[in-house]
Design a protein around this motif. Structure first.
Motif, short mmCIF file in Angstrom:
data_model
loop_
_atom_site.label_atom_id
_atom_site.label_comp_id
_atom_site.label_asym_id
_atom_site.label_seq_id
_atom_site.Cartn_x
_atom_site.Cartn_y
_atom_site.Cartn_z
N PRO A 60 0.84 -1.19 0.00
CA PRO A 60 0.00 0.00 0.00
C PRO A 60 0.88 1.24 0.00
CG PRO A 60 -0.65 -1.55 1.73
CD PRO A 60 0.66 -2.02 1.20
N VAL A 61 0.33 2.34 -0.47
CA VAL A 61 1.11 3.58 -0.55
C VAL A 61 1.64 3.98 0.83
CG1 VAL A 61 0.91 6.07 -0.98
CG2 VAL A 61 0.00 4.44 -2.64
N ALA A 62 0.83 3.84 1.86
CA ALA A 62 1.27 4.23 3.21
C ALA A 62 2.46 3.40 3.67
CB ALA A 62 0.12 4.09 4.20
N THR A 63 2.46 2.10 3.36
CA THR A 63 3.57 1.24 3.73
C THR A 63 4.82 1.59 2.93
OG1 THR A 63 2.03 -0.55 4.26
CG2 THR A 63 4.35 -1.15 3.97
N ALA A 64 4.64 1.83 1.63
CA ALA A 64 5.77 2.24 0.79
C ALA A 64 6.38 3.54 1.31
CB ALA A 64 5.31 2.41 -0.65
N GLU A 66 6.37 4.60 4.41
CA GLU A 66 7.11 4.29 5.64
C GLU A 66 8.49 3.69 5.32
OE1 GLU A 66 6.77 1.55 9.69
OE2 GLU A 66 5.18 1.49 8.18
N VAL A 67 8.52 2.76 4.37
CA VAL A 67 9.79 2.16 3.96
C VAL A 67 10.75 3.24 3.47
CG1 VAL A 67 10.91 0.62 2.29
CG2 VAL A 67 8.77 -0.08 3.40
N LEU A 68 10.25 4.11 2.61
CA LEU A 68 11.11 5.15 2.02
C LEU A 68 11.54 6.18 3.04
CD1 LEU A 68 9.17 5.57 -1.34
CD2 LEU A 68 11.36 4.44 -1.00
N THR A 69 10.72 6.41 4.06
CA THR A 69 11.12 7.33 5.14
C THR A 69 12.37 6.80 5.83
OG1 THR A 69 8.86 8.10 5.51
CG2 THR A 69 10.41 8.36 7.32
N HIS A 70 12.42 5.49 6.07
CA HIS A 70 13.61 4.90 6.69
C HIS A 70 14.80 4.90 5.73
CE1 HIS A 70 11.32 3.81 10.16
NE2 HIS A 70 10.55 2.96 9.52
N VAL A 71 14.53 4.64 4.47
CA VAL A 71 15.60 4.68 3.46
C VAL A 71 16.28 6.04 3.45
CG1 VAL A 71 16.05 4.69 0.96
CG2 VAL A 71 14.63 2.89 1.96
N ASP A 72 15.50 7.10 3.62
CA ASP A 72 16.02 8.47 3.51
C ASP A 72 16.53 9.04 4.83
OD1 ASP A 72 15.42 8.53 0.81
OD2 ASP A 72 13.40 9.35 1.13
N ARG A 78 24.04 2.99 8.98
CA ARG A 78 23.63 2.23 7.79
C ARG A 78 22.90 0.94 8.16
NH1 ARG A 78 28.11 1.59 3.33
NH2 ARG A 78 29.26 1.61 5.28
N THR A 79 23.38 0.22 9.18
CA THR A 79 22.73 -1.04 9.55
C THR A 79 21.32 -0.81 10.09
OG1 THR A 79 24.85 -2.11 10.03
CG2 THR A 79 22.90 -3.06 11.05
N ILE A 80 21.17 0.19 10.96
CA ILE A 80 19.85 0.48 11.53
C ILE A 80 18.94 1.02 10.45
CG2 ILE A 80 18.60 1.90 13.19
CD1 ILE A 80 21.03 1.76 15.00
N ARG A 81 19.48 1.84 9.57
CA ARG A 81 18.69 2.41 8.47
C ARG A 81 18.16 1.31 7.56
NH1 ARG A 81 21.63 6.99 4.76
NH2 ARG A 81 19.92 7.53 3.35
N LEU A 82 19.03 0.38 7.23
CA LEU A 82 18.61 -0.75 6.39
C LEU A 82 17.62 -1.63 7.13
CD1 LEU A 82 18.77 -2.64 3.97
CD2 LEU A 82 20.88 -3.58 4.92
N GLY A 83 17.93 -1.94 8.38
CA GLY A 83 17.04 -2.80 9.17
C GLY A 83 15.66 -2.21 9.32
N ALA A 84 15.58 -0.90 9.58
CA ALA A 84 14.28 -0.26 9.76
C ALA A 84 13.47 -0.31 8.47
CB ALA A 84 14.47 1.19 10.21
N ALA A 85 14.15 -0.10 7.33
CA ALA A 85 13.44 -0.16 6.05
C ALA A 85 12.93 -1.56 5.77
CB ALA A 85 14.37 0.31 4.93
N LEU A 86 13.75 -2.56 6.05
CA LEU A 86 13.35 -3.95 5.81
C LEU A 86 12.25 -4.38 6.78
CD1 LEU A 86 16.80 -5.64 5.10
CD2 LEU A 86 15.07 -4.91 3.45
N TRP A 87 12.32 -3.91 8.02
CA TRP A 87 11.27 -4.25 8.98
C TRP A 87 9.93 -3.70 8.54
CZ3 TRP A 87 13.01 -3.72 14.81
CH2 TRP A 87 14.03 -4.65 15.06
N ALA A 88 9.93 -2.57 7.83
CA ALA A 88 8.67 -1.95 7.41
C ALA A 88 8.00 -2.70 6.27
CB ALA A 88 8.91 -0.49 7.00
N LEU A 89 8.74 -3.59 5.60
CA LEU A 89 8.15 -4.41 4.55
C LEU A 89 7.19 -5.43 5.15
CD1 LEU A 89 11.32 -5.13 2.37
CD2 LEU A 89 9.44 -3.59 1.80
N PRO A 90 6.23 -5.94 4.39
CA PRO A 90 5.32 -6.97 4.92
C PRO A 90 6.08 -8.24 5.30
CG PRO A 90 4.46 -6.02 2.89
CD PRO A 90 5.87 -5.53 3.02
N HIS A 91 5.61 -8.89 6.33
CA HIS A 91 6.21 -10.14 6.79
C HIS A 91 5.11 -11.17 7.03
CE1 HIS A 91 10.07 -8.13 7.36
NE2 HIS A 91 9.39 -7.13 7.89
#
Length: 213
Positions: A60-64, A66-72, A78-91
């Motif tokens: 969904p746009v809202a989830t995307a 959130e992911v991009l907010t962590h990417v930016d 770098r590790t926390i930034r990557l981890g936060a972005a990956l955690w925001a993906l569906p699981h």
């Protein structure tokens, strides 16, 4: 480049690009007049990532967003930034804490991570949605009586460990941390289905080699 060129090069309509801009999925261009802005290669790269998240990942746009907010988020390492972005993906689903298999599965996962020496993810534990999803998967295997002993799990994890090394090697080919995190997120969305397909094809091929058609 102007919006029309960005649309032509990306294959994304100008109306969709404007929607992404309004929703905060795409950074604003450099304003050159009251009605026009210029865009660069970073916008083209971001458009590819947005399309991967929404079209392939079905986010969904809202989830995307959130992911991009962590990417930016350049305030994070770098590790926390990557981890936060990956955690925001569906699981996958979280484990059922009332099921007796969950305690067994959690013990298996803890033993597995200890055996592997994966201290960071072991320390994070259930804070990670990926960890919770793994516990739920192992609990399902326990309940249904499928193999999930430490030896089996360790062999599978070592294969994924090598895949992770390759992923980060590829990621480090990009210049900036932002581009590297973008690449890692795109890989999670685009390459995990590819790996699943390759595994199924490999199983079919191995079956034919062993047993014939």
């Amino acid at each position: 480049m102007r919006l029309s060129e960005l649309s032509e090069r990306s294959g994304v309509s100008t109306a969709t690009i404007k929607y992404y801009l309004r929703e905060g999925l795409l950074p604003a261009g450099l304003r050159v007049s009251a009605t026009q802005a210029e865009y660069d290669e970073s916008h083209l790269r971001r458009l590819r990532l947005v399309r991967a998240l929404i079209q392939v990942g079905r986010l969904p746009v809202a989830t995307a967003r959130e992911v991009l907010t962590h990417v930016d988020d350049e305030s994070l390492g770098r590790t926390i930034r990557l981890g936060a972005a990956l955690w925001a993906l569906p699981h996958g689903p979280s484990p059922d804490e009332d099921a007796p298999e969950t305690a067994v599965a959690r013990a298996h996962v803890t033993e597995l991570l200890t055996e592997l020496g994966w201290s960071t993810v072991l320390e994070l534990g259930d804070l990670s949605p990926v960890h919770r999803s793994l516990v739920a998967s192992v609990a399902t295997l326990v309940r249904l009586g499928y193999p999930c002993d430490i030896g089996y799990l360790t062999r599978q994890a070592r294969i994924m460990e090598q895949a992770a090394v390759h992923d980060l090697d590829e990621m480090e080919a990009y210049d900036s941390e932002g581009e590297q995190v973008e690449k890692a997120v795109a890989s999670a969305v685009l390459y995990e289905p590819l790996l699943m397909s390759l595994r199924r094809l490999a199983q079919s091929e191995e079956s034919a080699r062993r047993y014939g058609l």
